[in-house]
Write a protein that holds these residues in place. Structure first.
Motif, mmCIF file in Angstrom:
data_model
loop_
_atom_site.group_PDB
_atom_site.id
_atom_site.type_symbol
_atom_site.label_atom_id
_atom_site.label_comp_id
_atom_site.label_asym_id
_atom_site.label_seq_id
_atom_site.Cartn_x
_atom_site.Cartn_y
_atom_site.Cartn_z
ATOM 1 N N GLU A 1 36.306 27.611 49.457
ATOM 2 C CA GLU A 1 36.295 28.493 48.294
ATOM 3 C C GLU A 1 34.848 28.887 48.018
ATOM 4 O O GLU A 1 33.978 28.032 47.824
ATOM 5 C CB GLU A 1 36.893 27.770 47.090
ATOM 6 N N HIS B 1 35.037 36.583 44.661
ATOM 7 C CA HIS B 1 35.537 35.234 44.908
ATOM 8 C C HIS B 1 36.501 35.293 46.081
ATOM 9 O O HIS B 1 37.438 36.105 46.082
ATOM 10 C CB HIS B 1 36.245 34.700 43.651
ATOM 11 N N TRP C 1 32.139 31.872 46.033
ATOM 12 C CA TRP C 1 31.951 33.049 45.183
ATOM 13 C C TRP C 1 30.490 33.506 45.279
ATOM 14 O O TRP C 1 29.569 32.719 45.409
ATOM 15 C CB TRP C 1 32.401 32.823 43.751
#
Length: 297
Positions: free
Chosen positions: A104, A11, A106
């Motif tokens: 963001e 992540h 992941w």
């Protein structure tokens, strides 16, 4: 032929290097993510949270297949390219993001593609809509142009002798990345619903015409809407051609916790069980899926 299972999901908050239009409603975003770029495999995907700065909207991440990696001056993988079509709030928010901002992310998640055909023969990719995106890296990988993953892969057998992309879109303006495929030596044949470019009709009909003319690949690989994949799986089964598909189910988490992406899969005993595309897929054998997944045409 089994898909390759990932081992290095992570992540990160990553920087956007580019976010540019490449076709009508279609963008290529380039992410500075060296750790992910050095271990991601063709067929795997990233979950990207496209939340607008200062808000929590949209809250959930969206899955995006690897388009390709970008190497730096030293030849190591430094960035990841994702190609996406704006179709809802998440992708609309992603299209608003600019170079220098962060996202963001992941991944890499899911199973990657396995080795090329055992006989080293030709491969035909069949894509509908935005389904062409996994095939640029895969074509380069299977023809030995580029290595991917934490360690370079040395196939035990020969690589694919050639690759072709049969690419179906509603109209010519939606065809994205054709030049990228051609530069990689992947022959591209378009099929358009309105006849504005290439073959006039469904991409699966184009495939059937090729097969009837004796143009038979050693392997088929498909990605696109469920109806298209249902037809493709039927063609592959009838013709006895090995076929893998990359499924595009909607996801919320990307790592198997929410069960929002399940698909019916045939088991060894003949029963059908629901499997998570994000964990057991997205790359699966077409013969293992309990078709149809959508109304076929």
């Amino acid at each position: 032929m089994d898909a390759v299972v990932p081992t290095c999901a992570m992540h990160r908050s990553v920087e956007i290097l580019e976010n540019v239009s490449i076709a009508r409603g279609t963008y290529r975003i380039r992410l500075l993510a060296p750790e992910m770029a050095r271990c991601i495999l063709p067929g795997q995907f990233l979950m990207i949270r496209p939340t607008r700065p200062g808000t929590s909207d949209p809250f959930f991440g969206r899955p995006f297949a690897l388009y390709d990696t970008v190497t730096g001056p030293s030849g190591t993988h430094e960035a990841i390219d994702i190609v996406y079509l704006v179709i809802g709030r998440g992708t609309a928010a992603l299209a608003e993001r600019r170079a220098g901002e962060t996202l963001e992310v992941w991944g890499p998640l899911g199973n990657g593609f396995g080795p090329p055909p055992e006989d080293g023969g030709p491969v035909t990719f069949v894509a509908g809509g935005i389904g062409q995106t996994p095939f640029l890296a895969l074509g380069r990988w299977w023809t030995g142009q580029q290595s991917y993953g934490a360690e370079p892969t040395a196939w035990d057998g020969p690589v694919a002798s050639s690759t072709e992309l049969l690419y179906g879109v509603r109209n010519a303006g939606l065809a994205a990345g054709v030049e990228d495929f051609e530069r990689a030596g992947i022959r591209v044949s378009l099929a358009t619903d309105d006849g504005s470019a290439g073959f006039h009709g469904f991409v699966t009909t184009l495939l059937e015409q090729r097969l009837q003319a004796g143009d038979r690949p050693s392997k088929l690989v498909g990605c696109g809407p469920p109806a298209m994949l249902t037809v493709l799986a039927g063609i592959a089964d009838r013709e006895g051609i090995p076929c893998d598909v990359s499924l595009e189910n909607q996801m919320s988490c990307g790592f198997g916790a929410c069960f929002s992406c399940v698909v019916p899969m045939r088991q060894a005993d003949g029963s059908v069980d629901l499997k998570r595309v994000c964990v057991e897929g997205p790359i699966v054998r077409a013969a293992d899926v309990a078709w149809p997944l959508g109304s076929a045409h």
